[in-house]
Structure formats: C-alpha cells, structure tokens
Scaffold this active site. Structure first.
Site, PDB file in Angstrom:
ATOM      1  CB  CYS A 103      -0.962  -0.029   1.184  1.00  0.00           C
ATOM      2  SG  CYS A 103      -2.333   1.133   1.039  1.00  0.00           S
ATOM      3  CG  HIS A 113      -3.596  -3.753   2.853  1.00  0.00           C
ATOM      4  ND1 HIS A 113      -2.641  -3.371   3.776  1.00  0.00           N
ATOM      5  CD2 HIS A 113      -4.126  -2.599   2.376  1.00  0.00           C
ATOM      6  CE1 HIS A 113      -2.601  -2.062   3.859  1.00  0.00           C
ATOM      7  NE2 HIS A 113      -3.497  -1.562   3.021  1.00  0.00           N
ATOM      8  CD  GLU A 123      -1.301  -6.817   4.705  1.00  0.00           C
ATOM      9  OE1 GLU A 123      -1.549  -5.662   5.077  1.00  0.00           O
ATOM     10  OE2 GLU A 123      -0.735  -7.083   3.624  1.00  0.00           O
TER      11      GLU A 123
END
Length: 652
Positions: free
Chosen positions: A398, A529, A531
């Site tokens: 990001c 993102h 994750e």
C-alpha cells in the site's frame, strides 16, 4: 442455530480472540459449520478511523468492512470469509435503532435501551449468524460470539443483557457460555490464585449469565486442587475447567483445547454429541510442530510507523510467519522505526539512528507496510533506496508501494521534488507521483476509502508476481487506500525501468510494480493488502516471494513452478485458494505434490489456462480494455492477444 459465547474477566488482553478462534477451529474439526461474531462495545461505528495504537490493526474484509483484528484471527483459523456485519459495535446498534426511530418504526413509543437496543442486538446476532461464510452457501451449525472488553464494563451492559435474554429465549441445549479468566501466580508465594476468577464469575452470575465452561489463563497448567477449588466456588464441573497456559505459538491453543476434551464439554452443552466426530487436527498439529522446530533464520526488517505496538501489523506478521514456515525458515522480525532512519534523528539521538540503520543493514529482506500520515516517510524512502541499490529483497504494501514510486522518481528519474499529495499539497504538478483518488471524499474520513476486494489484472505472465500467483490472468485482493500512483506519471516511470505489471480493470489504477530481475532479485510493491487473505498453509504469494528471495530460494522455487503442466491450469485464482508449493517439490499434471508431506500442502488442481507459448514463455490475455501507456504493443499469436513488455528478463 447453536451459540457459543466467549466472555472475559479480570483484565483485558487475556486472549479471548485466540480462544474464540480455537474453539471455532476445534468445532469445525468435529465436522460442524462454524461462523463467528465479534462484539465491540465502543461507540465508533467501525474500527476504520481508530489509531493502531488505540486498538491494533484495522482488518479489512472482502465487502470493505473495516473491523477489529480478532476477525482476522477468525478468518485465519477457520479459513472463512466474514462480512462487516460480523463485527457488532455499539455505534452500529444505536445508529440502526435511531434510524428506525426517525422513520417512525416504533409507532410513537419511547425508545429505550431495554427493550429496543437489546432487541436490536439479538436481531443482529440472529441475522448475521445465518450468513454463509465458508463458500458452501449453507448456514453455520454453530455461531461463536466473542464479547469484547471485560465483564463489569459499563459500556458492555446492554450487550450482556441482550445475551442473557438470547440465552433464555433459545433455551438449554442451544447456548454455551465459555468464560475466559486469569489465574495469576504471585512471584513471592508461587501459588496459583483463584480469587480473581471467583470474583469475575460472581459478577457474571449477578448479571444473569452462568458460565458452562471456564477457560483459565495461566503461565502453567492448573493444578488439580486449584480446579477443584474453582469448581466449588464457581459452580462449574471440574471437567469443564480448562487451562490455557503459555505456549510457544498460538497454533498450540486449539490442541490444548482438544487434549482437554473441550469439544466434548461444548458439544454436550449444545446437544450435538451424537452428530459429530472426534476433531481431525493432524495437519494443524504437524504445522505447530514444524513451527516449533524451525532453526535456520530469515531476518526481515519491518520499517514502519507503529513499531511500538506489534498488533498494529498483526496480519503482516502472520503473513510473514505463514511464508516463513512454507520456506522452512524461522522468522526473525527486526522492528525499525522509520523516523529513526532520518537525518534529524542522527543529530538529536545518534545512538538511536545508528541502531536503526544497523538493524536495517543486517536484514535479509525489507518490508515497508501500509500507513497514513507523513511521520517517518523520509525514513521509509531511505530504507527503500537502500534495499533497491543494495539489491536487498523488498516488498512495499500500500503506502510502501507509493514510497517505492516516490523514491524511484527522485533517485532514478532525477525528480528531486517528487512526492505524494498526502504529504505535500504544494508539490508541483509535474512531480506529483501519488495523488488523491478523485472519487474519495475530502471531508469525511470514515468508510470513504477504496475498500474491500478488487480485481487486479496482470499485464504479462512473465512478471515475477504472476509466477508467484502461479501465472493467473487476474487476482482478487483486499484494498484500503485513498491515494494512488498518478496515471500521468506512469509512462515516464515505465520508460525509466519501473514496471507496472498489475493494473485495475480499466488499466488506470496501478496495482503491482516490479523491477526486472536482471536489475533486482525481488523488488515488488502492491497497492492492495495481501496479508488479509494469507492463511496457515496458504501463504500470500508476494509475502512468500519476499521470504523466498530473502532466504535465497526464489530461483529454485520459480524453476520448480515452471515444471507444472500448462494444460492443468484454470484461468483465474483467488490467492486464498492458491496451492502452496515449497521449494524442491515437483508438481505434476494433476496438480498433486510429489515430496515429503509436512502437513502444510494439500494436493489439488493447478491454476491457469495456457494461451500458448511466445518464445518459450507462456503469455496471457490482458483485459480487452487495456492500453499500454508507454507504447508497448500487444502481440497476436494463434488468434490470442498478449501484452509484451520490453527489456523484461525472460530468463525467470
């Protein structure tokens, strides 16, 4: 619907979220469908505007919900896709009731906490518990509800009353209360003390809720006489008193519950004993053991703004952990406060500055995570420059991707004033590498970002990220940002050697950047993102790439991926369903894995449909609306359209 309520007493931070997730996992391992709800009693509508220092990271869901980090634990443990409605807050409940009052839904009645707020809470829980979260389209059998905060908190009272009413209404056999409490050990005496738990249970019973099971947090396993004492004073059978003591990693918690037969106690309370099986947790057990026995380290420098609180980057840490285990490496995170790398700190606190640079230079890889605001930005730029010039594996998430663009523009293109509108609104138009997205509100902060799952199209199957995602045409990942790479700068950046290999459906928004591998072993930035969709045994592709590169395994991994049969691929993959393949394993046409089974890999079908080879390298169709800003044309081969990027290392 059956309900399991997890409450907490004595102090906050006992691990109710991990306990609730572990209970859900064990019940799922017994063959039940499980969903989860987190209740947060704060007045905020959601977690989106809260500082990470206040409440840890903001976890983002597919539907764009900005929620408590515990929902991330639920998704990782249960491998489900939750919605924003699975996070209930006081703000959401009161707003829904006030909206009804304004519409006249209460027919002139006086609107009160009881019954209107408590009814709204119950209706919310019952509605959300029926939403399918596992992709089957079927409702769950059991809903695990975590009540945030501590019993006795004033702000929790409406929720406790609503849950008391719910337990009475659904009746015995449909509601089980698990109370998480602390059993401390005084250093001087060395004795496990039960009084805090006794008081906590007494408080809970005074509010109309009686625990069926006690989950006691302690440094060591509870002694039998302590269990008997708790049973006597808390009116809970000794067999229903569980001890959750300190373990090497949280993956052991579900195993603790299984070994103490927590599932049997819960299933008995829910009248489900006859319809379930013993929990099947062999792969989970093997994964926990592998994590404990890893020896060879891989050191990743986390250059961020909120390094004083690890929960601010919880999902990032979990994604690194998942990737490290797949790479058979023991993760070591070097926390580097970005501001400590800056020249101002060198003058004010030279020791701090030197220590920060020493940590950065000793790392095998560098990760710059997301964030907001200008504090520490110059330090992040310096860290990115160091990683690029020294060829240290780099991943920017990001803001980390935007930082990579700014650094490249300054250092390589010579645009000394290159910056982001977020940090400097006075930046000259020609130097604005990162700009505010036009559709984003300039006046309202909550829920106004580009949020949730969005599609990214790969511009070439030859890029490293497409290979790590196993050469798919597009990937769906979760976003949370209000700034983007300036489309007007893309052509200049690409001509300077920075490749934007992933774009949105209109090819206007830059989603993935890379440096060619002949210039850098692994330099990747992503606007999304990844994750948030990383799972145990299914590590995020770009995090896996970072750890592979940092541990000098990337080349062999990519070589083995190249052995996959092209004919067995489908055209699209979601990162959550990507079949993980560890280095050294051979993958055959049917997608099965040939090699030692370490419990982390599930055999499955490969991903991606082959369009045909171009100079020995498989190319893929870009979205039909794409046009290439720097004049790179598309090639047609066998009636198929392919994007060809110049000067791209085809030796991958």
């Amino acid at each position: 619907m059956k309900y399991v309520l997890v409450s907490g007493g004595v102090v906050s931070g006992l691990g109710k979220g991990v306990t609730a997730s572990s209970i859900g996992l064990v019940l799922k391992a017994c063959g039940l469908r499980v969903t989860s709800i987190k209740i947060d009693p704060y007045l905020n509508r959601d977690a989106g505007t809260m500082s990470p220092f206040e409440h840890g990271e903001v976890f983002v869901l597919d539907d764009g919900g900005e929620v408590d980090l515990d929902l991330g634990n639920y998704e990782r443990f249960l491998d489900v896709r939750l919605t924003g409605s699975n996070n209930v807050t006081t703000g959401k409940i009161y707003q829904s009731v006030i909206d009804k009052e304004r519409r006249g839904d209460f027919l002139g009645k006086t609107v009160q906490v009881v019954p209107h707020i408590t009814d709204a809470i119950q209706e919310w829980i019952e509605r959300v518990s029926l939403i399918s979260v596992d992709g089957s389209g079927k409702s769950a059998d059991v809903c695990v509800i975590e009540l945030g905060g501590t019993v006795g908190d004033i702000e929790s009272m409406p929720f406790i009353e609503a849950l008391r009413q719910l337990s009475y209404r659904v009746g015995p056999g449909n509601f089980c209360l698990v109370h998480v409490s602390l059993v401390p050990v005084l250093g001087v005496v060395g004795e496990q003390k039960t009084k805090p738990t006794q008081h906590s249970v007494r408080e809970l019973r005074g509010l109309g809720l009686t625990p069926n099971i006690l989950a006691c947090r302690s440094a060591q396993a509870l002694e039998e006489n302590i269990k008997e004492k708790l049973s006597q004073f808390c009116h809970v059978p000794a067999g229903n008193i569980l001890t959750i003591y300190d373990v090497p990693n949280i993956w052991h918690v579900p195993l603790l519950l299984r070994d103490q037969k927590a599932h049997e106690a819960i299933l008995k309370e829910l009248n489900l004993s006859s319809v379930t099986r013993s929990p099947c947790l062999e792969k989970w057990t093997k994964r926990a053991e592998i994590c404990d026995n890893l020896v060879t380290p891989v050191k990743i420098a986390m250059v961020g703004k909120y390094t004083g609180l690890s929960d601010a980057y919880l999902s990032v840490l979990k994604a690194l952990e998942h990737a490290s285990i797949e790479c058979s490496r023991k993760l070591s995170v070097e926390w580097v406060a970005a501001s400590d790398l800056e020249e101002t700190v060198a003058k004010e606190a030279p020791d701090v500055h030197a220590a920060a640079w020493k940590s950065l230079m000793g790392a095998d890889g560098v990760l710059v995570p997301g964030g907001f605001g200008d504090r520490g930005v110059q330090g992040k730029i310096l860290a990115t420059k160091y990683a690029r010039e020294k060829k240290i594996p780099y991943l920017g998430i990001c803001l980390g991707m935007q930082i990579a663009v700014i650094e490249y523009a300054r250092s390589v293109l010579g645009l000394v004033g290159a910056n982001s509108e977020e940090f400097d609104l006075e930046t000259e138009t020609a130097n604005r590498c990162v700009i505010s997205m036009p559709e984003i509100s300039k006046t309202h902060m909550g829920g106004t970002m580009r949020l949730g799952s969005r599609r990214t199209y790969f511009q070439s199957a030859d890029c490293i990220t497409a290979k790590l995602y196993q050469k798919v045409d597009y990937v769906d990942e979760r976003h949370r940002h209000r700034y983007e790479v300036n489309p007007a700068m893309v052509e200049k950046l690409e001509q300077g050697g920075l490749l934007f290999v992933g774009k949105d459906e209109n090819c206007e928004r830059m989603e993935i950047l890379e440096l060619p591998r002949h210039l850098h072993p692994y330099f990747v930035g992503v606007q999304f993102h990844p994750e948030f969709k990383s799972r145990p045994g299914k590590a995020s592709a770009v995090y896996l790439g970072l750890v592979l590169a940092a541990s000098c395994q990337l080349d062999s991994y990519l070589k083995n991926l190249g052995k996959q049969s092209n004919s067995s691929r489908s055209s699209h993959v979601d990162d959550n369903s990507r079949t993980p393949v560890s280095p050294g394993w051979n993958v055959f046409e049917n997608g099965s894995v040939n090699g030692a089974d370490n419990g982390l890999v599930s055999n499955g079908v490969g991903n991606g449909i082959v369009n045909g080879p171009v100079n020995g390298v498989t190319k893929r169709n870009p979205p039909p609306s794409c046009s290439n800003a720097n004049g790179n044309g598309y090639r047609v081969l066998e009636n198929k359209l392919f994007c060809v990027l110049p000067d791209f290392d085809s030796s991958l």
